[in-house]
Design an enzyme around this catalytic site. Structure first.
Site, PDB file in Angstrom:
ATOM      1  N   GLY D  10       0.628  -1.113  -0.064  1.00 43.97           N
ATOM      2  CA  GLY D  10      -0.157   0.163   0.084  1.00 43.97           C
ATOM      3  C   GLY D  10       0.934   1.346  -0.045  1.00 43.97           C
ATOM      4  O   GLY D  10       1.979   1.283   0.693  1.00 43.97           O
ATOM      5  N   THR D 125       5.357   1.145   6.557  1.00 43.36           N
ATOM      6  CA  THR D 125       4.227   0.626   6.740  1.00 43.36           C
ATOM      7  C   THR D 125       3.417   1.809   7.495  1.00 43.36           C
ATOM      8  O   THR D 125       3.892   2.265   8.584  1.00 43.36           O
ATOM      9  CB  THR D 125       3.918  -0.441   7.470  1.00 43.36           C
ATOM     10  OG1 THR D 125       2.604  -0.394   8.133  1.00 43.36           O
ATOM     11  CG2 THR D 125       5.035  -0.719   8.645  1.00 43.36           C
ATOM     12  N   ASP D 127       1.168   1.340   9.409  1.00 49.32           N
ATOM     13  CA  ASP D 127       0.696   0.609  10.585  1.00 49.32           C
ATOM     14  C   ASP D 127       1.629   0.679  11.928  1.00 49.32           C
ATOM     15  O   ASP D 127       1.167   0.286  12.940  1.00 49.32           O
ATOM     16  CB  ASP D 127      -0.070  -0.623  10.488  1.00 49.32           C
ATOM     17  CG  ASP D 127      -1.210  -0.633   9.488  1.00 49.32           C
ATOM     18  OD1 ASP D 127      -2.103   0.243   9.480  1.00 49.32           O
ATOM     19  OD2 ASP D 127      -1.522  -1.680   8.669  1.00 49.32           O
ATOM     20  N   GLY D 170      -5.373  -0.210  10.928  1.00 55.45           N
ATOM     21  CA  GLY D 170      -4.837  -1.271  11.796  1.00 55.45           C
ATOM     22  C   GLY D 170      -5.283  -2.615  11.761  1.00 55.45           C
ATOM     23  O   GLY D 170      -6.030  -2.698  12.773  1.00 55.45           O
ATOM     24  N   HIS D 271      -8.776   5.699   3.311  1.00 52.95           N
ATOM     25  CA  HIS D 271      -7.824   6.026   2.760  1.00 52.95           C
ATOM     26  C   HIS D 271      -7.115   7.348   2.945  1.00 52.95           C
ATOM     27  O   HIS D 271      -6.001   7.784   2.558  1.00 52.95           O
ATOM     28  CB  HIS D 271      -8.245   6.229   1.367  1.00 52.95           C
ATOM     29  CG  HIS D 271      -8.279   4.549   0.655  1.00 52.95           C
ATOM     30  ND1 HIS D 271      -9.295   3.772   0.787  1.00 52.95           N
ATOM     31  CD2 HIS D 271      -7.172   3.736   0.216  1.00 52.95           C
ATOM     32  CE1 HIS D 271      -8.899   2.777   0.027  1.00 52.95           C
ATOM     33  NE2 HIS D 271      -7.879   2.599  -0.118  1.00 52.95           N
TER      34      HIS D 271
END
Lengths: 341, 341, 341, 341
Positions: D10, D125, D127, D170, D271
């Site tokens: 992503g 990332t 996350d 998450g 997003h």
């Protein structure tokens, strides 16, 4: 039909949005071809002409500044300026101009139009003081940046119980100071249109401290004290070559501190007010100006500029706006006096 | 003279700015006393009345929401609603009301005014669809948030070469979608006023991919496809108790994906569009509305609401705006078609 | 157990977040009672003590500044300062202090701790130069504001092809200049730790113009030229009463302009770097500092300060950090030289 | 030496900052030549190779997304994947790779490294759950966006006295939820690492209303209720092709509303958390990762990834991080329970 586009004067958020939309509309709807003249009138004088097609304007909507460059060049201060501009246009087969600029740039455009150059104006100024239009793009962005700065300064002022003076743009008009001062909850707002009384300012400052809040004073850079209050300031040439006063913010902080016996500091916002991505409002307005400028060219409405009236875009003869600065109306300023002190 | 203030309907950035300025002006200039009615008309029905002096409104200018609370209570759906409101006003010695709200709240105000309650209205709506005023406060903030979201989504769309659909507020009008879509450089903008052809939308999407850029589709939540295009959507009660369609964003992403064979995702902006600190523009407008509402009360101009026309604040009879939604003019929408696809 | 909280030195985003979390944790988990000492050490000297319960700290997490006020008062510059502080604590039954401050405030805390006042320190500085902790809160917010300003200045610089010099905070260390300069894509970054060669700076500037981009020079206010380069600057007292140089930004713009024959302007960011809502990072760090300060008090770990090491909050003896400024490591600065010019 | 760069998984703010700095340092300091592999591993499999010189990386530092495109292609799910990648590298004379990606992309990199492809990893990332590094770039930006959204929702929640549930990114870890929840002053924070008791959540909600404040519940999309609490949710394929649960935010709002008899709404940030310009922190970290990745290539430190430890950038063997997700430590989560309810 081939159209030349130029941007003159100080940069301003939304210039690229105008360039994009005039090129998109002109190319797609009217089949125009476009070229850019680099660095304002300088490009027209020195034959600095660049291609300007749809690919060139992709992705520029949210970008500050101008992809065409800018300058403060005044073609009427160059010998044969008009002739050289006409030569450049002829050499490149340019049939008409879209001139995006403020008072000086549009002033030159007005004169060139009188001398037979077909052109349409798009008003531009951070300061919002071009006559004939409710607002100019760039102004909302500048007000937003100044308001956010004032928001930040409140907490500092109150943590230390000191006055913070914020000097914002506006040499000849107080639009940014007034809008940002009102939006930011300032306790004193000083604009060039209304010479101030330093004793009254100090009175408001002292009054504010009595409420256990700290004063924020917003001053346009062109704010001036009333007769009798002597200011010793630096004098410098501004970007248009005129003499101007600077340092009103610093002077105010010193006077407030000296006269009230309390701490006062200054922040001069400076160039951060004019750079960066335009606000949504300015992108909307600049985009519409560009679209309507393309229409005006197509209609042959030369010698006009596009302008905002309410929610409509209209055409205004350039002659009508020449040499007039749109200043803050006294009655508008007075609306907000209830917040002073 | 004692004035009651209430805020009704969905919350909106700028409500507190109105409350602050009407109280400051009314108290300092006209010597009014103020009370707040909690939670919109509910407070008037249930006698929830709170003090509202200058100390109570300090520091609230930059805060979103409303310190008075809000609700969607309609006094005309309660038995004896009008009588109970009059009782509350009498009990507290309230001489007049300042009613800050959208279509529903002002609708009730219009009827109450006819039945003899002295009041002045202040139009409020995120959606910008109250008739009689060029803009309402809250709208500029919502457009700014939506535009920033679109800015963010561009880079994700292009990194993955997928379509991103953004669903923004606007059940009955497409103002937020149109302004944010234009400011954000969307490739498709869908509004309730203009039922869309899903085949045309997919054509624009495919066209966009050909330029090596990725499409951004901005849809008002009330956008609907033309007859013949069946939508299976969830139906739910909205905050005013009406049935409404939801999920146009999700539906669009699925249809675009299915029909074009390319990846498409949705983001529903939702409540973040209506919360938080107001933009400088909205603080300016809301502050002026409050100041002029105090003037209107002082002038006894009851049964009117304050409104923006160009750069002026005017008074409009509430009767004239009753039941009219200000929608996006077709010619305005068409201005921007050059950017689609 | 009764705990006194004070905030000293310049204000800094995150102070309120510390106050809130130490009060929440101390009250709810350990049953402490809290009072606030107003305006840093001044409140301890002059017996300005205010209640500080959970209701008092509601809603302050996102607010800049400090609800307790601040000052630069040094108790060791007052006769009987220590005795007066002990008297205040005794009079109010205060068992221990939580002292939130920078180098000077914590320096006084260290000495008071040696003289028997039970206290825990929380390091605070915009400048990030307190030894013993990876980061201090406020720094991330300041870097974010400076970076956004640099982002804005890029488009102005390029539209006019001029150099823009940005003067940021940092009298004794270049952390803000280095982080914001790297994040903002500056072409020259000048820090106090590395005296600069003005000829080299001008070389970088000229080099940048060759790429058709315009230079951004970021200078910490404490940046100084190498020996042999004479600077004529204003000298003024800083907020801690020391003599300091000011005006490096202005000097740089003048020298660059004079030596390279190109236009250069300065923006001094000033107080907007230290006010307003803290960034998410600073709220996180400040909240954790407050929680761990409450733990430290509960553990009787007096004479320590909380500090960040990696992702952990640790306790560091105040003695160890006394008089040490954390400066920018030469090897870290050299990492980024590839971006200069 | 010729280096190939690819970005996988992503998109994430900071990818372009890494690309820029590795190319600047590698080219200017080590004389490397660079090419880009388009769309992650897909470009390596399908021979989509583009030039990547200093001109190509100019101006990309503040831009979100990735100029190289991205995909979730796993080379080990393609027949002859490794051989095809080696062929592509050989065909273009690529000596080593810089692989910028998250768990899946780096997992493939680890295996390719074992099979003899010289490469250096850069962890990425939103996350923050890649093992071996204190933080990954993109995380701070996402937390900042989520925190700003929570700030906005507070005023809406309180104006209507309703619960607002915010669903943040998450799936496997609660880092964004925890950081943004703490920074935003949430009253309930739900993370995948700690299955929640819906009765306890409702108790916290009711408790919050008693203080006359409205609850904000922040839930990671992967948050799950304890055994015994049945959830009916949509199940869908995530972007990596795995089954995942969705809709925890909507479920929570419905359960809270049903069980407490109060109004509750949901906002799913989606997003907007991953797009747009990186925060200053992320630009700093991403820039340093790129610089150190160039160093690692120059040193022949293949099979490692760069990582942040405290304030230092270190090298970590890819083997050590393989298949490990960095989750939120229970003791860290418990630090903040004092704020719940």
């Amino acid at each position: 039909m081939k159209i030349g586009v130029l941007t003159g004067g100080g940069d301003c958020p939304g210039l690229n949005a105008v360039i994009r939309s005039v090129v998109r509309k002109g190319t797609q709807e009217y089949g125009f071809e476009f070229v850019g003249l680099r660095d304002g009138w300088l490009g027209a004088l020195r034959d600095k002409v660049v291609p300007l097609d749809i690919a060139a304007v992709r992705g520029i909507l949210p970008r500050g500044g101008t992809i065409l460059g800018s300058s403060r060049t005044n073609p009427f201060k160059h010998e044969d300026g008009v002739a050289r501009i006409k030569d450049t246009l002829t050499a490149h087969g340019v049939d008409a101009l879209v001139v995006i600029g403020g008072e000086d740039t549009l002033g030159a455009a007005t004169e060139l139009s009188r001398q037979g150059v077909p052109l349409v104006g798009v008003p531009k100024t951070i300061d919002n003081d071009v006559a004939g239009t409710d607002y100019t793009f760039g102004f909302d962005t500048a007000v937003g940046i100044a308001t956010e700065a004032i928001d930040r300064l409140h907490t500092t002022a109150e943590s230390h119980m000191r006055t913070l003076v914020v000097e914002v743009m506006g040499r000849h008009s107080g639009w940014i100071a007034l809008h940002a001062g009102v939006a930011g909850g300032a306790n004193v707002i000083l604009v060039p249109e209304r010479p101030f009384d330093i004793d009254q300012v100090c009175g408001w400052v002292k009054n504010r401290f009595r409420t256990n809040y700290a004063p924020i004073v917003v001053a346009a850079e062109g704010a001036v004290p009333k007769e009798g209050h002597v200011i010793v300031q630096d004098r410098a040439l501004d970007e248009y070559g005129h003499v101007h006063l600077s340092g009103i913010g610093e002077w105010l902080a010193q006077e407030i501190s000296r006269r009230t016996g309390t701490d006062a500091r200054t922040t001069v916002l400076g160039h951060i007010q004019r750079g960066g991505t335009p606000s949504a409002f300015d992108r909307w307005l600049a985009t519409r100006f560009g679209l309507h400028a393309a229409d005006a060219v197509n209609d042959g409405a030369f010698g006009t500029m596009v302008a905002l009236r309410g929610t409509e875009i209209v055409r205004v003869p350039l002659d009508e706006t020449r040499g007039r600065t749109k200043v803050v109306n006294p009655s508008l300023y007075d609306e907000f006096e209830v917040f002073f002190g």
